[in-house]
Design a protein around this motif. Structure first.
Motif: not given
Lengths: 175, 585
Positions: B297-308
């Protein structure tokens, strides 16, 4: 025997060979998800079987489990059926107490539900009823006061409705 | 009937291009070992079936080809469950063949019978009980196809004795080697998706061009997809920093200016914090493991994620991606590079990222990996030993490790500048992995120098395979960091259990590692002083006709830092060992 609230119907087409059911049920067991009902039978194509599973889980864990199911080499296709877009049927067999005093009431009930009397004893009747699982629930409820001796339901089988037959994989379409 | 099942099995393995089998014979698999005598296949006779499995894994790690292990039924099958699970967790292509009691005896509690298929179902990508000799070539072809395509993994074939025993009529069969088309037709439910969805690729390219603080989060999938070159091209084209997870060490060179090294529980501050502060994480073949994310829940809070990822089940399993792409990492990265180039050609440009780059270099200056050198007369610092080992071995030296403190220090202090040079047990965390995995790696890459860095606890779990290595003249080199403890457990007891040390002491002298090594046909050395470290390593490097074991006496009190305590946010990273003293969660 009423349906759970968060139930989902998965229609899973699998290769028809030994051990497939164990692989599939193992994925549910690992996460301690209870399978509410399960029906397995061959399909129109003898190479495949269709497994209809009703599970009671939230959508998010279901999405993951659906994806894990699809990773099984023997799983060919998974469709999550929305109950409003599916035709569902189930078969119920029941033996109930039916002493002469109430026997005619029970026979009347079976007639109303379009069920059948399969076996008659001095004090008991064995009946069958096929239909939508909700109908079976109602019948079971109305029969209960007379005294149910033994009851067995098959678990539901389902196919998508023809007029809206687009395969729905709701749980996985977002990911 | 032109062949028997045992011959067919060996012939099928030959046709699949297998060059070596790690195994140990026994009752039910005996009929397969007989035709092996007439085959060019190399067989390495292990001392314990777990060793066979880890050797096959080590072989697969460094070659990219599937490792093959063959063992008998019952206890042999259960002994290889740990390597199967290890390979499953780390997506290692492996084919394991187990003997089984004759088909007629299955289910009767026969001698050395166990339900191998049932036991291994949840730790294999696929398994099959082969019930007819005629099915053997097909089963072998399918096993290799499944193990090596899509997300790689272990496949097990369980072979009842009667279908391979020429004395039994059930073993008679007509040889038929299935065509590619027949293999595909036989697996209607198995179609790994290789190419990324073009619209998703475009969306990913647009996100990358709009990001101020992007980080590439490279996972083991880069190595599985042979995508290291493509990753480098992407990182350089976009000028984006790369973190390499424990499973991805070496997939991007540590000496590259854009490399931030390992993130996670024992990752360095810059790698952990750059992910934590990023506005875009480009996850390539990585799976948001709990050791990377800390508290999710506290991981990279502002990051959008591209997941390949090639495995659709990884997308959204832990963190819902903004752009999910199912596909092979190499193909998707190449498509992504094309899409970005297209946008750049159309006039798009990357945002000004120098503030972000300055922030990162500030972190790197302020929080480098560090440790305190030992005082004269004190035990060796494990980090010092690793620096010496790193600096006195070739740049492309292969290094394997066990699991625990020594594993984390190796990942932190080694410079992995080449892919396929790091062999370790990431997901399952299997103590005892190092020795057999290093042997398997050396078999796969006889041209390369192979070192294993092991802990004293790990070494005691699988050391017997050095007998295998000595007998087969496989010159691996083992560095034991002997701190006389189950070090990582000790670290947790010190930090989180108020220094109440429960069952973690192993003794520095029992066993005598030097004598043990010599008893197993290896060269044994013991090093206690810093000035002896380099010469011992040099001496080991020169020995090429037998295994070498160097026991380094290291400081028991040394702990692995930085550390994000389990279940905490990556913001709570502890960098300073002094702050870790007496830390209570």
């Amino acid at each position: 025997m009423t349906m759970p609230n968060k139930h989902h119907i998965l229609s899973v087409t699998v290769v028809n060979k030994a051990g497939v059911l164990a692989r599939l049920s193992g994925l549910f067991a690992r996460r301690a998800f209870n399978i509410y009902s399960l029906a397995v039978a061959p399909t129109e194509d003898e190479r495949y079987s269709r497994i209809t599973i009703v599970v009671d889980v939230e959508s998010t864990p279901l999405e993951q489990i659906t994806k894990q199911l699809f990773k099984l080499i023997d799983v060919v296709k998974i469709t999550e059926l929305d109950p409003s877009d599916a035709v569902e049927r189930e078969l119920l067999l029941v033996t109930a107490e039916a002493p002469p005093a109430v026997r005619s009431q029970i026979i009347e009930l079976v007639d109303v539900f379009e069920g059948r009397i399969l076996n008659v004893g001095h004090e008991r009747l064995t009946m069958s009823l096929e239909g939508h699982p909700d109908k079976l629930d109602d019948f079971e409820e109305l029969l209960r006061p007379y005294g149910i001796v033994e009851l067995q339901r098959t678990g539901r089988v389902a196919l998508p409705k023809i007029d809206n037959s687009a395969a729905r994989l709701r749980a996985v379409k977002n990911a | 009937m032109d062949m028997n099942g045992g011959q067919a099995l060996i012939k099928a393995l030959e046709l699949e291009g297998v060059e070596v089998i790690f195994g140990l014979p026994g009752g039910c698999i005996l009929p397969v070992y007989d035709p092996l005598l007439d085959s060019p296949l190399r067989h390495i006779l292990v001392r314990h079936e777990q060793g066979a499995g880890h050797m096959a894994e080590g072989y697969a790690h460094v070659t990219g080809r599937p490792g093959v292990a063959m063992v008998t039924s019952g206890p042999a099958a259960t002994n290889i469950v740990t390597p199967l699970c290890d390979a499953y967790m780390d997506s290692i292509p492996m084919v394991v063949i187990t003997g089984q009691v004759p088909t007629g005896a299955i289910g009767t509690d026969a001698f050395q019978e166990c339900d191998t298929i049932g036991i291994t179902r949840s730790v294999t990508k696929h398994n099959e009980l082969v019930t007819s000799a005629q099915d053997i070539p097909r089963a072998v072809r399918e096993a290799f196809h499944i193990a090596t395509t899509g997300r790689p993994g272990p496949v097990l074939l369980d072979i009842p004795k009667d279908i391979v025993d020429p004395k039994n009529p059930n073993s008679a069969m007509n040889w038929h080697w299935p065509t590619d088309q027949e293999v595909r037709d036989g697996l209607p439910g198995y179609k790994p998706n290789m190419k990324g969805h073009p619209r998703k690729i475009r969306e990913a390219a647009e996100l990358i061009l709009a990001s101020d603080r992007p980080v590439i989060y490279a996972g083991g999938g880069i190595l599985k997809a042979r995508a290291a070159e493509a990753l480098k091209e992407l990182a350089e084209l976009c000028d984006i920093h790369v973190v390499t997870t424990l499973m991805a060490r070496g997939s991007f060179p540590d000496d590259h200016p854009l490399c931030l090294g390992m993130p996670g529980m024992h990752g360095n501050y810059s790698a952990v914090t750059s992910m934590q502060r990023s506005d875009l994480l480009i996850a390539l073949g990585s799976r948001f493991d709990d050791r990377i994310t800390g508290r999710v829940g506290a991981f990279a809070p502002e990051a959008k994620i591209i997941h390949v990822d090639i495995d659709p089940a990884e997308l959204g399993k832990v963190r819902r991606p903004d752009v999910p792409i199912v596909g092979d990492c190499r193909l998707v990265i190449e498509e992504l590079i094309g899409a970005i180039r297209h946008l750049l050609d159309g006039g798009a440009a990357f945002p000004e990222r120098s503030p972000w780059k300055q922030t990162i270099s500030g972190w790197q200056e302020k929080h480098p990996l560090s440790y305190k050198q030992s005082e004269p007369g004190d035990a060796l610092k494990p980090q010092f030993v690793l620096e010496q080992l790193r600096d006195n071995t070739p740049d492309d030296c292969i290094v394997a490790s066990g699991v625990g403190q020594h594993q984390m220090w190796t990942s932190q202090y080694w410079k992995f500048n080449h892919p396929y040079t790091w062999v370790n047990s990431g997901g399952l965390g299997t103590m005892g992995f190092a020795v057999p995995a290093a042997i398997g790696a050396k078999v796969g890459r006889p041209d390369a120098m192979v070192w294993a860095v092991d802990g004293d606890g790990c070494f005691q779990m699988t050391a017997q395979e050095l007998v295998t290595a000595a007998a087969e003249r496989i010159p691996v080199k083992i560095a034991i960091l002997n701190n006389a403890y189950l070090g990582m457990v000790r670290q947790w007891q010190e930090m989180f259990y108020e220094e109440r040390y429960s069952e973690v002491y192993l003794s520095p002298d029992l066993p005598d590692y030097k004598l043990w090594a010599e008893a197993m046909g290896c060269v044994g050395m013991r090093v206690e002083a810093p000035e002896e470290v380099e010469s011992a390593i040099q001496k080991a490097n020169e020995i090429d006709d037998r295994p070498v074991v160097i026991e380094f006496r290291t400081d028991s009190s040394e702990k692995v830092f930085p550390m994000v305590p389990a279940g905490m946010s990556n913001d709570d990273i502890i960098t300073d060992p002094a702050l870790g003293e007496g830390f209570v969660q």
